[in-house]
Design an enzyme around this catalytic site. Structure first.
Site, PDB file in Angstrom:
ATOM      1  N   SER A 129       0.821  -1.217   0.000  1.00  0.00           N
ATOM      2  CA  SER A 129       0.000   0.000   0.000  1.00  0.00           C
ATOM      3  C   SER A 129       0.850   1.260   0.000  1.00  0.00           C
ATOM      4  CB  SER A 129      -0.963  -0.015   1.175  1.00  0.00           C
ATOM      5  OG  SER A 129      -1.799  -1.128   1.101  1.00  0.00           O
ATOM      6  N   HIS A 130       0.722   2.046   1.034  1.00  0.00           N
ATOM      7  CA  HIS A 130       1.363   3.360   1.113  1.00  0.00           C
ATOM      8  C   HIS A 130       2.807   3.304   1.604  1.00  0.00           C
ATOM      9  CE1 HIS A 130      -0.185   2.337   5.049  1.00  0.00           C
ATOM     10  NE2 HIS A 130       0.737   3.133   5.550  1.00  0.00           N
TER      11      HIS A 130
END
Length: 134
Positions: free
Chosen positions: A100-101
């Site tokens: 993800s991030h």
């Protein structure tokens, strides 16, 4: 090492220091065994994001899953939402390789049951971790 990468809702760590091909092979076998024995699944879906390590990690996860007698459908480079859509549409469990991030040196695995039902520590992730440890 599994204690470091298994979180409440996913598997995640720095590649290759914490999460590598051998670990993903073990997690793939454990996940396939868990969904085969618990849900009667005979196939699962795998996918990945754009991280370069994803190609190697998906291949290892797939090898592990195949060793448990399930078929694997690789839908390639997709978003996490598309993996969940496929798991719902095909009524099959799935795994997407993404962190993800997190920065590019990380990678991880988000898992779901057939119908895109979530998997967390209390709903199977701890059991998958225990199987991967054996």
């Amino acid at each position: 090492m599994l204690d470091e990468i298994f979180k409440a809702y996913d598997v995640r760590g720095v590649y290759p220091e914490q999460i590598d091909a051998e670990t993903c092979r073990r997690v793939g076998a454990a996940f396939a065994r868990w969904v085969r024995d618990g849900d009667g699944a005979d196939r699962l879906i795998v996918a990945r994001d754009m991280r370069p390590s994803g190609v190697e990690l998906v291949a290892a996860f797939t090898d592990g899953a195949l060793s448990q007698g399930v078929d694997v459908v690789d839908i390639g480079l997709v978003s996490t939402d598309l993996l969940y859509f496929a798991a719902g549409r095909l009524d099959a469990p799935g795994a997407v390789f993404t962190a993800s991030h997190n920065p590019a040196r990380y990678n991880g695995i988000k898992l779901c049951r057939s119908g895109a039902r979530p998997i967390g520590a209390d709903t199977g992730l701890d059991a998958i971790k225990a199987l991967a440890a054996t």
